[in-house]
Design a protein around this motif. Structure first.
Motif, PDB file in Angstrom:
ATOM      1  N   GLU A 104       0.811  -1.221   0.000  1.00 11.39           N
ATOM      2  CA  GLU A 104       0.000   0.000   0.000  1.00 11.39           C
ATOM      3  C   GLU A 104       0.844   1.272   0.000  1.00 11.39           C
ATOM      4  OE1 GLU A 104      -3.914   1.232  -0.360  1.00 11.39           O
ATOM      5  OE2 GLU A 104      -3.197  -0.823  -0.225  1.00 11.39           O
ATOM      6  N   GLU A 105       1.848   1.329   0.846  1.00 14.34           N
ATOM      7  CA  GLU A 105       2.669   2.532   0.949  1.00 14.34           C
ATOM      8  C   GLU A 105       3.428   2.791  -0.352  1.00 14.34           C
ATOM      9  OE1 GLU A 105       6.453   4.022   3.549  1.00 14.34           O
ATOM     10  OE2 GLU A 105       4.882   2.921   4.617  1.00 14.34           O
ATOM     11  N   LYS A 106       4.018   1.758  -0.914  1.00 17.73           N
ATOM     12  CA  LYS A 106       4.745   1.927  -2.179  1.00 17.73           C
ATOM     13  C   LYS A 106       3.790   2.303  -3.304  1.00 17.73           C
ATOM     14  CE  LYS A 106       8.691  -0.933  -1.150  1.00 17.73           C
ATOM     15  NZ  LYS A 106       9.421  -2.166  -1.392  1.00 17.73           N
ATOM     16  N   ALA A 107       2.593   1.751  -3.275  1.00 17.82           N
ATOM     17  CA  ALA A 107       1.606   2.090  -4.303  1.00 17.82           C
ATOM     18  C   ALA A 107       1.259   3.577  -4.238  1.00 17.82           C
ATOM     19  CB  ALA A 107       0.350   1.232  -4.138  1.00 17.82           C
ATOM     20  N   GLU A 108       1.060   4.095  -3.044  1.00 18.77           N
ATOM     21  CA  GLU A 108       0.751   5.520  -2.885  1.00 18.77           C
ATOM     22  C   GLU A 108       1.910   6.396  -3.352  1.00 18.77           C
ATOM     23  OE1 GLU A 108      -2.015   7.116  -2.106  1.00 18.77           O
ATOM     24  OE2 GLU A 108      -3.150   5.269  -1.816  1.00 18.77           O
ATOM     25  N   GLU A 109       3.137   6.016  -2.984  1.00 21.90           N
ATOM     26  CA  GLU A 109       4.310   6.782  -3.405  1.00 21.90           C
ATOM     27  C   GLU A 109       4.435   6.795  -4.925  1.00 21.90           C
ATOM     28  OE1 GLU A 109       7.808   5.265  -1.480  1.00 21.90           O
ATOM     29  OE2 GLU A 109       6.927   5.488   0.510  1.00 21.90           O
ATOM     30  N   LEU A 110       4.285   5.621  -5.516  1.00 19.80           N
ATOM     31  CA  LEU A 110       4.382   5.520  -6.970  1.00 19.80           C
ATOM     32  C   LEU A 110       3.281   6.326  -7.641  1.00 19.80           C
ATOM     33  CD1 LEU A 110       5.445   4.450  -9.625  1.00 19.80           C
ATOM     34  CD2 LEU A 110       4.150   2.351  -9.220  1.00 19.80           C
ATOM     35  N   PHE A 111       2.066   6.200  -7.159  1.00 20.55           N
ATOM     36  CA  PHE A 111       0.947   6.929  -7.755  1.00 20.55           C
ATOM     37  C   PHE A 111       1.218   8.428  -7.775  1.00 20.55           C
ATOM     38  CE2 PHE A 111      -3.151   9.091  -7.609  1.00 20.55           C
ATOM     39  CZ  PHE A 111      -3.722   8.595  -8.775  1.00 20.55           C
ATOM     40  N   SER A 112       1.840   8.945  -6.742  1.00 14.09           N
ATOM     41  CA  SER A 112       2.117  10.384  -6.677  1.00 14.09           C
ATOM     42  C   SER A 112       3.113  10.823  -7.754  1.00 14.09           C
ATOM     43  CB  SER A 112       2.628  10.777  -5.289  1.00 14.09           C
ATOM     44  OG  SER A 112       3.953  10.303  -5.088  1.00 14.09           O
ATOM     45  N   ARG A 113       3.915   9.898  -8.253  1.00 14.53           N
ATOM     46  CA  ARG A 113       4.899  10.226  -9.289  1.00 14.53           C
ATOM     47  C   ARG A 113       4.371  10.003 -10.708  1.00 14.53           C
ATOM     48  NH1 ARG A 113       8.149   7.678  -5.271  1.00 14.53           N
ATOM     49  NH2 ARG A 113       8.152   5.679  -6.367  1.00 14.53           N
ATOM     50  N   LEU A 114       3.208   9.393 -10.853  1.00 16.36           N
ATOM     51  CA  LEU A 114       2.715   9.037 -12.182  1.00 16.36           C
ATOM     52  C   LEU A 114       2.471  10.222 -13.116  1.00 16.36           C
ATOM     53  CD1 LEU A 114       0.411   5.949 -11.555  1.00 16.36           C
ATOM     54  CD2 LEU A 114       2.836   6.026 -12.165  1.00 16.36           C
ATOM     55  N   PRO A 115       1.936  11.350 -12.660  1.00 12.40           N
ATOM     56  CA  PRO A 115       1.777  12.463 -13.600  1.00 12.40           C
ATOM     57  C   PRO A 115       3.104  12.909 -14.226  1.00 12.40           C
ATOM     58  CG  PRO A 115       0.395  12.811 -11.684  1.00 12.40           C
ATOM     59  CD  PRO A 115       1.296  11.634 -11.362  1.00 12.40           C
ATOM     60  N   ALA A 116       4.154  12.973 -13.433  1.00 15.56           N
ATOM     61  CA  ALA A 116       5.467  13.354 -13.973  1.00 15.56           C
ATOM     62  C   ALA A 116       5.983  12.285 -14.931  1.00 15.56           C
ATOM     63  CB  ALA A 116       6.463  13.581 -12.833  1.00 15.56           C
ATOM     64  N   HIS A 117       5.776  11.020 -14.583  1.00 15.06           N
ATOM     65  CA  HIS A 117       6.195   9.933 -15.480  1.00 15.06           C
ATOM     66  C   HIS A 117       5.433  10.014 -16.803  1.00 15.06           C
ATOM     67  CE1 HIS A 117       8.713   8.327 -12.441  1.00 15.06           C
ATOM     68  NE2 HIS A 117       7.899   7.441 -11.904  1.00 15.06           N
ATOM     69  N   ALA A 118       4.146  10.297 -16.740  1.00 19.77           N
ATOM     70  CA  ALA A 118       3.341  10.400 -17.960  1.00 19.77           C
ATOM     71  C   ALA A 118       3.850  11.538 -18.851  1.00 19.77           C
ATOM     72  CB  ALA A 118       1.867  10.595 -17.622  1.00 19.77           C
ATOM     73  N   ALA A 119       4.201  12.658 -18.239  1.00 19.49           N
ATOM     74  CA  ALA A 119       4.734  13.790 -19.012  1.00 19.49           C
ATOM     75  C   ALA A 119       6.061  13.423 -19.669  1.00 19.49           C
ATOM     76  CB  ALA A 119       4.903  15.009 -18.106  1.00 19.49           C
ATOM     77  N   LEU A 120       6.893  12.697 -18.962  1.00 19.21           N
ATOM     78  CA  LEU A 120       8.171  12.253 -19.518  1.00 19.21           C
ATOM     79  C   LEU A 120       7.957  11.287 -20.680  1.00 19.21           C
ATOM     80  CD1 LEU A 120      11.270  12.048 -19.454  1.00 19.21           C
ATOM     81  CD2 LEU A 120      11.005  10.268 -17.703  1.00 19.21           C
TER      82      LEU A 120
END
Length: 135
Positions: A104-120
């Motif tokens: 759960e914790e890693k999923a939340e951390e990763l989810f928070s980075r997804l918009p930046a990953h999508a832009a990249l």
């Protein structure tokens, strides 16, 4: 449609699906769906990079065709800046986490980075598209 164009189209479609879910109100289902779509978008973009690099620079350029090697080769090819390369390598680490572990914790951390990953991913695809459409 040739193989390279098809790979780029697959990457664009996977990215669009990721962006679609990121635009939704967040709950556990949206988060988990976004992580899965991130996994698919990341896989399709590095495979598109492999295809574009082989087409543009020759298959002999692909001594190693791993995801991180394709990130580095993308920088050499001019598809990613030095800063984007560092971000893309970090993105590959995140992608690797989704494949091998889940909590759960890693999923939340990763989810928070997804918009930046999508832009990249979007920038990477655009650079590759420009490279294959140059005369």
């Amino acid at each position: 449609m040739d193989k390279v164009s098809r790979k780029l189209d697959n990457a664009r479609q996977a990215l669009a699906r990721l962006q679609e879910v990121l635009a939704r109100p967040v709950d556990d289902v949206v988060r988990d769906s976004a992580i899965l779509r991130f996994t698919l978008a990341t896989e399709t973009v590095w495979k598109a990079a492999r295809s574009v690099i082989a087409d543009q620079m020759g298959a002999e350029r692909l001594n190693s065709a791993s995801p991180k090697a394709m990130v580095r080769e993308s920088q050499i090819a001019g598809f990613l800046t030095e800063d984007q390369t560092e971000l893309a390598l970090a993105m590959m680490n995140d992608w690797n986490l989704t494949v091998h572990t889940y909590d759960e914790e890693k999923a939340e951390e990763l989810f928070s980075r997804l918009p930046a990953h999508a832009a990249l991913i979007e920038s990477w695809i655009s650079a590759m598209q420009s490279a294959i459409t140059r005369p």
